[in-house]
Write an enzyme that holds these catalytic residues in place. Structure first.
Site, PDB file in Angstrom:
ATOM      1  N   GLU A  35       3.502  -7.856  -8.317  1.00 55.60           N
ATOM      2  CA  GLU A  35       2.134  -7.921  -7.795  1.00 55.60           C
ATOM      3  C   GLU A  35       1.282  -6.898  -8.517  1.00 55.60           C
ATOM      4  OE1 GLU A  35       1.370  -7.594  -3.559  1.00 55.60           O
ATOM      5  OE2 GLU A  35       3.145  -8.795  -3.123  1.00 55.60           O
ATOM      6  N   GLU A  74       8.337  -5.012  -0.297  1.00 55.41           N
ATOM      7  CA  GLU A  74       7.683  -3.763   0.093  1.00 55.41           C
ATOM      8  C   GLU A  74       8.180  -3.132   1.391  1.00 55.41           C
ATOM      9  OE1 GLU A  74       3.457  -4.069   0.002  1.00 55.41           O
ATOM     10  OE2 GLU A  74       3.389  -4.327  -2.158  1.00 55.41           O
TER      11      GLU A  74
HETATM   12  C1  BGP Z   1       0.842  -5.958  -1.005  1.00 51.59           C
HETATM   13  C2  BGP Z   1       1.419  -7.111  -0.248  1.00 51.59           C
HETATM   14  C3  BGP Z   1       0.625  -8.370  -0.345  1.00 51.59           C
HETATM   15  C4  BGP Z   1      -0.862  -8.188  -0.456  1.00 51.59           C
HETATM   16  C5  BGP Z   1      -1.254  -7.071  -1.395  1.00 51.59           C
HETATM   17  C6  BGP Z   1      -2.691  -6.688  -1.357  1.00 51.59           C
HETATM   18  O1  BGP Z   1       1.089  -4.794  -0.290  1.00 51.59           O
HETATM   19  O2  BGP Z   1       2.711  -7.383  -0.676  1.00 51.59           O
HETATM   20  O3  BGP Z   1       1.033  -9.195   0.697  1.00 51.59           O
HETATM   21  O4  BGP Z   1      -1.502  -8.223   0.733  1.00 51.59           O
HETATM   22  O5  BGP Z   1      -0.521  -5.906  -1.183  1.00 51.59           O
HETATM   23  O6  BGP Z   1      -2.918  -5.813  -0.297  1.00 51.59           O
HETATM   24  P1  BGP Z   1      -4.100  -5.961   0.699  1.00 51.59           P
HETATM   25  O7  BGP Z   1      -4.010  -7.338   1.226  1.00 51.59           O
HETATM   26  O8  BGP Z   1      -3.891  -4.923   1.740  1.00 51.59           O
HETATM   27  O9  BGP Z   1      -5.331  -5.717  -0.085  1.00 51.59           O
END
Ligand code: BGP
Length: 470
Positions: free
Chosen positions: A375, A160
């Site tokens: 993800e 990301e």
């Molecule tokens: C993505 C990241 C993760 C994770 C996920 C959920 O952006 O790669 O590391 O954190 O999002 O986001 P958040 O934790 O902000 O809810």
């Protein structure tokens, strides 16, 4: 529509070093910018996280029991090079060898990311990826890992690049906490893409076996009113910021005229100038056809209207629905009050956005090779049922099911999608939202570090066994 997943489909769980491992201040690990930033700005730290540093055999055993055949893991750069370069921390190297060995023992393929938000503090302090010297330090670190960890078959350079620039220089929720700096935002995107391309070039030059790719977060952007030219432009500019700029760099090896026009429009209003050299473009051009796969992280879509007022972003970190505000001068604003479900953190749940996003990759970037959804998942304030020692997370099952349907629809439309990793395998903490925002298939009691399968884990297991959705 097809209901079955392709043969050999990866049903995975995703994790990230800093959000899972714990053990941030010992075993030779160097500090990262997040250590200080969390201490100073948030109500939690990365200790103990999910204590993955010690619990990984348990987590991998659970994977095996529940049929999960892939895991996203990231290497903590500062566990290998505590200062980002120079002296190697042997304990860190040995830890990852042990971890990968356990993955293979449990028949869980590790997909390994080199950088998941956690630049070593020493390098972050001197500019992170805005400092071009750090591009070379990253490539040195990547080279070390490619040679050292021969047991890894799937490498990802960055997780990301978009949200890193976004969090660090636009929203200001990631260290160093800068807001509305569009020059830094795009320059960080660009420099990190150059670092990616250079690492890919080394990977090929050394003839490393296995595959290499990159993971992008790709939220789909729609105009609130399709007939309004201003709303359409708002959605296009927002798409350039979050998606198109980095996708062009990845697969075109340059920035299209449309993209550059958008960037220039944004910078002419908000200030700033980019530095993109011929040498940068040369390396981007080399790497554009060398990506074995694209990882897509998809959680949400956004509906945009125009906005000519000042910049104003409020990050909803506590999960208080309606607390978010996102308005960018001359670019647009996100409309949260659309008639579509959203999470407590105002993330709009729209599986069709994943279908549309994959379609755009197929059409605009046909050299993508193959896609893994790296993800996807639902952040929720889970309620732990003390009596039955589980979480009845029906909302999460509905969310995953709808998105797996979207994956099947994309496959039906000819997309080459070879896997789906749920964020997250077990509960971990969330960067800017703490331990209350849970995503895991396995509930983690952070006090005891015991794991408990949620309803979603049993449901997912069935999907995997049948290799299809009912
Ligand atoms: C993505 C990241 C993760 C994770 C996920 C959920 O952006 O790669 O590391 O954190 O999002 O986001 P958040 O934790 O902000 O809810």
């Amino acid at each position: 529509m097809v209901k079955e997943f392709p043969q050999g489909f990866i049903f995975g769980g995703a994790t990230a070093a800093y959000q899972a491992e714990g053990v941030t201040q010992s075993e030779g690990k160097g500090r990262v910018a997040w250590d200080t930033y969390l201490e100073e700005n948030y109500w939690y730290t990365a200790e103990p996280a999910s204590d993955f540093y010690h619990q990984y055999p348990i987590d991998l055993k659970l994977c095996e029991e529940f049929g999960i055949n892939g895991i996203r893991i990231s290497i903590a750069w500062s566990r290998i090079f505590p200062d980002g370069y120079g002296k190697v921390n042997k304990a860190g190297v040995e830890f990852y060898h042990r971890l990968f060995k356990e993955c293979h023992k449990r028949h869980v393929e590790p997909f390994v990311t080199l950088h998941h938000f956690d630049t070593p503090e020493v390098l972050h302090k001197n500019g992170d990826f805005l400092n071009r010297e750090n591009i070379d330090y990253f490539v040195d670190y990547a080279t070390f890992c490619f040679k050292e960890f021969e047991e890894v078959n799937y490498w990802t350079t960055f997780n990301e690049i978009g949200p890193i620039g976004d969090g660090q220089y636009l929203v200001g929720k990631f260290p160093p906490g800068i807001k509305y700096d569009f020059e830094k935002l795009f320059q960080s995107h660009h420099n990190m893409m150059v670092a990616h391309a250079k690492a890919v070039a080394v990977f090929r030059k050394l003839g490393i076996s296995g595959e290499i790719g990159i993971v992008h977060a790709l939220p789909t952007k729609y105009p609130l009113n399709k007939d309004s030219a201003a709303d359409v432009r708002a959605s296009e500019l927002e798409d350039i910021i979050h998606n198109k700029f980095i996708l062009d760099a990845t697969y075109l090896g340059e920035y299209s005229t449309k993209t550059l026009n958008g960037v220039n429009e944004i910078l002419s209003i908000n200030g700033g100038k980019l530095s993109i050299t011929d040498e940068d473009l040369e390396i981007l051009r080399f790497a554009k056809d060398q990506n074995d796969f694209l990882g897509i992280n998809y959680y949400m879509s956004d509906w945009m209207t125009s906005h000519d007022g000042e910049n104003h972003i409020t990050h909803n970190s506590k999960g208080e629905k309606g607390a978010s505000l996102y308005q960018l001068k001359g670019i647009g604003q996100r409309e949260y009050n659309v008639d579509i479900p959203r999470t407590e953190w105002d993330w709009i749940i729209y599986p069709q956005g994943l279908v549309d996003q994959i379609k755009r990759i197929q059409v605009d970037y046909p050299n993508y090779n193959k896609i893994y959804i790296t993800e996807n998942g639902l952040g929720f304030k889970d309620h732990f049922d003390e009596k039955n020692k589980t979480v009845d997370d029906k909302e999460r099952i509905d969310y995953i099911k709808a998105h797996l349907e979207a994956v099947l629809e994309a496959i039906d439309q000819g997309a080459n999608v070879q896997g789906y990793f749920l964020w997250s395998l077990m509960d971990v903490f969330s960067w800017s939202n703490g331990y209350e925002k849970r995503y895991g298939l396995f509930y983690v009691d952070f006090a005891t570090q015991l794991r408990y399968p949620k309803s979603s884990a049993y449901w997912f297991k069935k999907v995997i066994e049948q290799n299809r959705l009912d």
